[in-house]
Design a protein around this motif. Structure first.
Motif, PDB file in Angstrom:
ATOM      1  N   ALA A  98       0.662  -1.045  -0.145  1.00 28.96           N
ATOM      2  CA  ALA A  98       0.069  -0.043  -0.010  1.00 28.96           C
ATOM      3  C   ALA A  98       0.735   1.154  -0.172  1.00 28.96           C
ATOM      4  CB  ALA A  98      -0.820  -0.136   1.140  1.00 28.96           C
ATOM      5  N   VAL A  99       2.018   1.380   0.576  1.00 28.62           N
ATOM      6  CA  VAL A  99       2.866   2.433   0.762  1.00 28.62           C
ATOM      7  C   VAL A  99       3.439   2.494  -0.585  1.00 28.62           C
ATOM      8  CG1 VAL A  99       5.217   3.272   1.900  1.00 28.62           C
ATOM      9  CG2 VAL A  99       3.211   2.232   3.242  1.00 28.62           C
ATOM     10  N   VAL A 103       3.278   5.858  -3.051  1.00 24.87           N
ATOM     11  CA  VAL A 103       4.424   6.693  -3.557  1.00 24.87           C
ATOM     12  C   VAL A 103       4.411   6.778  -5.025  1.00 24.87           C
ATOM     13  CG1 VAL A 103       6.946   6.582  -3.546  1.00 24.87           C
ATOM     14  CG2 VAL A 103       5.814   5.907  -1.482  1.00 24.87           C
ATOM     15  N   ALA A 104       4.010   5.774  -5.678  1.00 25.99           N
ATOM     16  CA  ALA A 104       3.691   5.407  -7.071  1.00 25.99           C
ATOM     17  C   ALA A 104       2.668   6.642  -7.641  1.00 25.99           C
ATOM     18  CB  ALA A 104       3.548   4.086  -7.762  1.00 25.99           C
ATOM     19  N   ASN A 105       1.717   6.603  -6.814  1.00 27.24           N
ATOM     20  CA  ASN A 105       0.593   7.713  -7.436  1.00 27.24           C
ATOM     21  C   ASN A 105       0.989   9.168  -6.998  1.00 27.24           C
ATOM     22  OD1 ASN A 105      -1.243   5.505  -7.982  1.00 27.24           O
ATOM     23  ND2 ASN A 105      -2.115   5.524  -6.084  1.00 27.24           N
ATOM     24  N   ILE A 106       1.724   9.457  -5.926  1.00 19.93           N
ATOM     25  CA  ILE A 106       2.209  10.774  -5.675  1.00 19.93           C
ATOM     26  C   ILE A 106       3.363  11.076  -7.024  1.00 19.93           C
ATOM     27  CG2 ILE A 106       3.653  12.191  -4.050  1.00 19.93           C
ATOM     28  CD1 ILE A 106       2.195  10.526  -1.813  1.00 19.93           C
ATOM     29  N   PHE A 115       9.377   5.832 -15.554  1.00 22.21           N
ATOM     30  CA  PHE A 115      10.085   4.739 -14.946  1.00 22.21           C
ATOM     31  C   PHE A 115      10.072   4.574 -13.590  1.00 22.21           C
ATOM     32  CE2 PHE A 115      13.006   1.220 -15.112  1.00 22.21           C
ATOM     33  CZ  PHE A 115      13.734   1.137 -14.146  1.00 22.21           C
ATOM     34  N   ILE A 116      10.291   5.610 -12.937  1.00 23.67           N
ATOM     35  CA  ILE A 116      10.164   5.830 -11.445  1.00 23.67           C
ATOM     36  C   ILE A 116       9.164   5.427 -10.867  1.00 23.67           C
ATOM     37  CG2 ILE A 116      10.804   7.182  -9.399  1.00 23.67           C
ATOM     38  CD1 ILE A 116      12.736   8.945 -10.998  1.00 23.67           C
ATOM     39  N   PRO A 117       7.762   5.823 -11.347  1.00 25.43           N
ATOM     40  CA  PRO A 117       6.534   5.445 -10.586  1.00 25.43           C
ATOM     41  C   PRO A 117       6.143   3.945 -10.837  1.00 25.43           C
ATOM     42  CG  PRO A 117       6.196   7.787 -11.694  1.00 25.43           C
ATOM     43  CD  PRO A 117       7.648   7.054 -12.286  1.00 25.43           C
ATOM     44  N   TYR A 118       6.913   3.655 -12.223  1.00 24.74           N
ATOM     45  CA  TYR A 118       6.563   2.164 -12.602  1.00 24.74           C
ATOM     46  C   TYR A 118       7.479   1.321 -11.568  1.00 24.74           C
ATOM     47  CZ  TYR A 118       8.307  -2.027 -14.790  1.00 24.74           C
ATOM     48  OH  TYR A 118       8.401  -3.394 -15.367  1.00 24.74           O
ATOM     49  N   PHE A 119       8.648   1.711 -11.130  1.00 26.97           N
ATOM     50  CA  PHE A 119       9.458   0.900 -10.230  1.00 26.97           C
ATOM     51  C   PHE A 119       8.645   0.724  -8.897  1.00 26.97           C
ATOM     52  CE2 PHE A 119      12.378   1.111  -6.726  1.00 26.97           C
ATOM     53  CZ  PHE A 119      13.197  -0.092  -6.884  1.00 26.97           C
ATOM     54  N   PHE A 120       7.822   1.844  -8.357  1.00 25.01           N
ATOM     55  CA  PHE A 120       7.241   1.527  -7.130  1.00 25.01           C
ATOM     56  C   PHE A 120       5.871   0.755  -7.251  1.00 25.01           C
ATOM     57  CE2 PHE A 120      10.112   5.038  -5.986  1.00 25.01           C
ATOM     58  CZ  PHE A 120      10.404   5.128  -4.839  1.00 25.01           C
ATOM     59  N   THR A 121       5.302   0.965  -8.400  1.00 25.81           N
ATOM     60  CA  THR A 121       4.160   0.294  -8.879  1.00 25.81           C
ATOM     61  C   THR A 121       4.574  -1.421  -8.960  1.00 25.81           C
ATOM     62  OG1 THR A 121       3.071   2.019 -10.074  1.00 25.81           O
ATOM     63  CG2 THR A 121       2.063  -0.086 -10.543  1.00 25.81           C
TER      64      THR A 121
END
Length: 220
Positions: A98-99, A103-106, A115-121
């Motif tokens: 969930a965390v 972070v990905a949504n933010i 690429f960075i949001p993709y990493f957290f997703t």
């Protein structure tokens, strides 16, 4: 009953899976209406048409079902974690997932490169995968204690099947993040997403049956 807290936890997790599966119905209705009606994409008209009202109702219903599923699941793992270590691991992985998704949504909202949001997703998806893995491992361990060979075999088969569910979703997300704009890529992503969704639904049904059988086993 040898493991009452696990028994209560599995019952809640089973119900959570049912709610999650049911939530697919209104979500699919929303996607179908939006895909078939360009007018629905206009914010000023969505509440002025019958399909627009259906979209709003189905969206709210899907959200409530997903929230109910998440809460029940978390309660179930919290209960089962008191008697079996694998469920404790799953509980903490749910929190971590969930965390990572938050972070990905933010990052996406802030306009950070894909690429960075993709990493957290991807990390969040991996956490979800590991939750299921630890759940199955926990039930396999309990099946050994109950000397239930069929539950051990079914759990092992489900464990191995997970890879065929996870890989298409990851590839689709990767292609969509790094090669957006290409018609060929968009078609390939759509095929992978549809395949992943179908496999996920089939797996969810098999997983629910396994949880139901586990619930019966734990009654002894």
């Amino acid at each position: 009953m040898r493991f009452p807290k696990v028994k209560r936890g599995i019952a809640k997790i089973y119900l959570a899976e049912i709610l999650s599966l049911v939530a697919i119905i209104p979500s699919t209705i929303v996607m179908f209406i939006l895909a078939s009606s360009k007018d629905m994409l206009k914010g000023d008209t969505i509440t002025q048409t019958a399909p627009g009202v259906i979209v709003i109702i189905c969206s709210v219903l899907a959200l409530l079902l997903f929230i109910g599923s998440a809460v029940l699941g978390l309660m179930g793992y919290a209960s089962a974690a008191k008697e079996e270590g694998n469920f404790r691991n799953a509980f903490f992985l749910i929190i971590a997932g969930a965390v990572f998704m938050l972070v990905a949504n933010i990052l996406q909202s802030a306009g950070v490169p894909g690429f960075i949001p993709y990493f957290f997703t991807s990390l969040s998806q991996l956490m979800d995968l590991m939750v299921t893995v630890f759940t199955i491992l926990g039930l396999i361990r309990l099946s050994v204690l109950y000397n239930d060979v069929r539950m051990i075999q079914k759990g092992t088969a489900l464990y191995k099947l997970l890879i065929f569910i996870y890989v298409p979703a990851v590839i689709a997300h990767f292609l969509a993040s790094l090669f957006s704009g290409s018609v060929v890529t968009a078609l390939l992503v759509a095929i992978l997403i549809i395949a992943s969704m179908i496999l996920s639904i089939v797996y969810s049904v098999l997983y629910m049956i396994y949880l139901y059988k586990a619930n019966e086993m734990l009654e002894e």
